[in-house]
Scaffold this motif. Structure first.
Motif, mmCIF file in Angstrom:
data_model
loop_
_atom_site.group_PDB
_atom_site.id
_atom_site.type_symbol
_atom_site.label_atom_id
_atom_site.label_comp_id
_atom_site.label_asym_id
_atom_site.label_seq_id
_atom_site.Cartn_x
_atom_site.Cartn_y
_atom_site.Cartn_z
ATOM 1 N N LYS A 127 0.811 -1.216 0.000
ATOM 2 C CA LYS A 127 0.000 0.000 0.000
ATOM 3 C C LYS A 127 0.846 1.268 0.000
ATOM 4 N N TYR A 128 1.944 1.273 0.782
ATOM 5 C CA TYR A 128 2.706 2.501 0.968
ATOM 6 C C TYR A 128 4.025 2.558 0.184
ATOM 7 N N PHE A 129 4.396 1.447 -0.453
ATOM 8 C CA PHE A 129 5.622 1.445 -1.254
ATOM 9 C C PHE A 129 5.347 1.052 -2.711
ATOM 10 N N VAL A 130 4.750 -0.127 -2.882
ATOM 11 C CA VAL A 130 4.546 -0.643 -4.239
ATOM 12 C C VAL A 130 3.511 0.192 -5.000
ATOM 13 N N TYR A 131 2.366 0.426 -4.380
ATOM 14 C CA TYR A 131 1.283 1.155 -5.056
ATOM 15 C C TYR A 131 1.693 2.588 -5.442
ATOM 16 N N PRO A 132 2.279 3.381 -4.515
ATOM 17 C CA PRO A 132 2.726 4.725 -4.914
ATOM 18 C C PRO A 132 3.771 4.701 -6.026
ATOM 19 N N LEU A 133 4.676 3.713 -5.975
ATOM 20 C CA LEU A 133 5.697 3.606 -7.022
ATOM 21 C C LEU A 133 5.065 3.282 -8.364
ATOM 22 N N SER A 134 4.089 2.380 -8.348
ATOM 23 C CA SER A 134 3.376 2.029 -9.572
ATOM 24 C C SER A 134 2.640 3.235 -10.156
ATOM 25 N N MET A 135 1.979 4.005 -9.286
ATOM 26 C CA MET A 135 1.268 5.192 -9.740
ATOM 27 C C MET A 135 2.237 6.269 -10.255
ATOM 28 N N THR A 136 3.393 6.373 -9.604
ATOM 29 C CA THR A 136 4.408 7.345 -10.043
ATOM 30 C C THR A 136 4.934 6.992 -11.423
ATOM 31 N N MET A 166 17.394 -1.645 -1.354
ATOM 32 C CA MET A 166 16.814 -2.996 -1.364
ATOM 33 C C MET A 166 15.289 -2.985 -1.374
ATOM 34 N N PRO A 167 14.609 -2.268 -0.449
ATOM 35 C CA PRO A 167 13.138 -2.239 -0.517
ATOM 36 C C PRO A 167 12.630 -1.568 -1.795
ATOM 37 N N ILE A 168 13.418 -0.620 -2.344
ATOM 38 C CA ILE A 168 13.010 0.044 -3.591
ATOM 39 C C ILE A 168 13.001 -0.952 -4.736
ATOM 40 N N LEU A 169 14.028 -1.797 -4.808
ATOM 41 C CA LEU A 169 14.099 -2.801 -5.876
ATOM 42 C C LEU A 169 12.974 -3.824 -5.759
ATOM 43 N N ILE A 170 12.680 -4.242 -4.522
ATOM 44 C CA ILE A 170 11.579 -5.195 -4.308
ATOM 45 C C ILE A 170 10.255 -4.555 -4.692
ATOM 46 N N ALA A 171 10.072 -3.292 -4.298
ATOM 47 C CA ALA A 171 8.843 -2.572 -4.648
ATOM 48 C C ALA A 171 8.741 -2.380 -6.159
ATOM 49 N N LEU A 172 9.878 -2.084 -6.808
ATOM 50 C CA LEU A 172 9.874 -1.903 -8.260
ATOM 51 C C LEU A 172 9.488 -3.191 -8.970
ATOM 52 N N TYR A 173 10.011 -4.313 -8.489
ATOM 53 C CA TYR A 173 9.672 -5.614 -9.082
ATOM 54 C C TYR A 173 8.163 -5.855 -9.007
ATOM 55 N N GLN A 174 7.595 -5.628 -7.827
ATOM 56 C CA GLN A 174 6.155 -5.854 -7.667
ATOM 57 C C GLN A 174 5.335 -4.841 -8.465
ATOM 58 N N ALA A 175 5.837 -3.590 -8.525
ATOM 59 C CA ALA A 175 5.126 -2.559 -9.284
ATOM 60 C C ALA A 175 5.047 -2.931 -10.769
ATOM 61 N N ILE A 176 6.102 -3.567 -11.270
ATOM 62 C CA ILE A 176 6.126 -4.001 -12.678
ATOM 63 C C ILE A 176 5.179 -5.179 -12.884
ATOM 64 N N MET A 177 5.316 -6.189 -12.046
ATOM 65 C CA MET A 177 4.563 -7.425 -12.238
ATOM 66 C C MET A 177 3.066 -7.249 -11.963
ATOM 67 N N ARG A 178 2.695 -6.251 -11.165
ATOM 68 C CA ARG A 178 1.285 -6.064 -10.812
ATOM 69 C C ARG A 178 0.645 -4.891 -11.549
ATOM 70 N N ASN A 179 1.385 -4.324 -12.496
ATOM 71 C CA ASN A 179 0.851 -3.245 -13.331
ATOM 72 C C ASN A 179 0.877 -3.726 -14.782
ATOM 73 N N ASP A 180 -0.298 -4.009 -15.338
ATOM 74 C CA ASP A 180 -0.369 -4.554 -16.698
ATOM 75 C C ASP A 180 0.288 -3.639 -17.723
#
Length: 249
Positions: A35-44, A132-146
């Protein structure tokens, strides 16, 4: 540093592309990290892509630049700490000779020397740990954003590994160049990372979605330029070390 990167490999390797891992993000039901890392990164990434002709490769470049500027104070702190540590080398050598038969006492006195001079031997790890958390968040942001996962940039699909291995090779090469710029600040043990890090980055880049090595390449280029202004070129660093060695003699 090596342990941190190994931990990152294990964490990202655990992010298999299962149906739940690739499901669109619902901020109402998402975990704290999502909610606070992956989602904002995906929206950004979406926002910048909308303003950069729909190109997520360029969006990742802008986000990388922002991240690097945010951690720049840590990088500068790392530089100051490594510079102080270099200046303390003669005193550290004396302590090593004085307490050569007492490793515990040698370690205690060395830590006292660091504290007295404001040196943090772990400062070099901070920029990596922060990312490290940025890379993990980036991975999830990619895989969960069509939009990102299915986006094609240049020759690559950002949600798939680069099977031409062009991106892994560039990521490894830029990592090596980046390490070369910092080699004057490393002791002999740390200099082994000059060859270990690029190999690890190459292996990781072969297996992960192309957006991750793209992030590393952008970050490496930024760091190379930054290191040039902070440390100077590798050739000038070697010349300075030789002159310093000649003066000390």
């Amino acid at each position: 540093m090596l342990a941190s990167l190994s931990a990152l490999i294990l964490l990202l390797s655990g992010c298999s592309p299962s149906s739940s891992a690739m499901a669109p993000i619902d901020p109402n039901t998402a975990s704290f990290f999502v909610k606070y890392f992956v989602y904002p990164l995906s929206m950004t990434l979406d926002w910048f892509a909308d303003h950069l002709w729909g190109q997520y490769g360029l969006s990742i470049m802008v986000v990388t630049l922002i991240i690097r500027l945010i951690i720049l104070p840590l990088t500068l702190k790392q530089y100051k700490s490594s510079k102080r540590m270099q200046d303390l080398q003669p005193e550290m050598k004396k302590l090593k000779e004085k307490y050569k038969d007492d490793a515990k006492k040698q370690q205690e006195e060395t830590m006292k020397l660091f504290q007295q001079n404001g040196v943090n031997p772990l400062a070099g790890c901070f920029p990596i740990i922060v990312q490290m958390p940025i890379l993990i968040a980036l991975y999830q942001a990619i895989m969960r954003n069509d939009h990102i996962r299915e986006h094609t940039f240049l020759w690559m699909n950002l949600g798939q590994p680069d099977h031409l291995y062009i991106l892994p090779l560039i990521a490894a090469a830029t990592t090596f160049v980046q390490q070369m710029f910092m080699s004057s600040q490393m002791n002999q043990q740390m200099k082994s990372l000059l060859y270990i890090f690029p190999v690890m980055i190459f292996v990781m880049s072969m297996n992960f979605a192309a957006a991750l090595p793209l992030y590393w390449i952008y970050g490496n280029i930024f760091t190379i330029i930054q290191s040039y202004f902070i440390y100077g070129s590798p050739a000038s660093q070697k010349a300075a070390q030789k002159n310093k060695g000649g003066l000390s003699k």
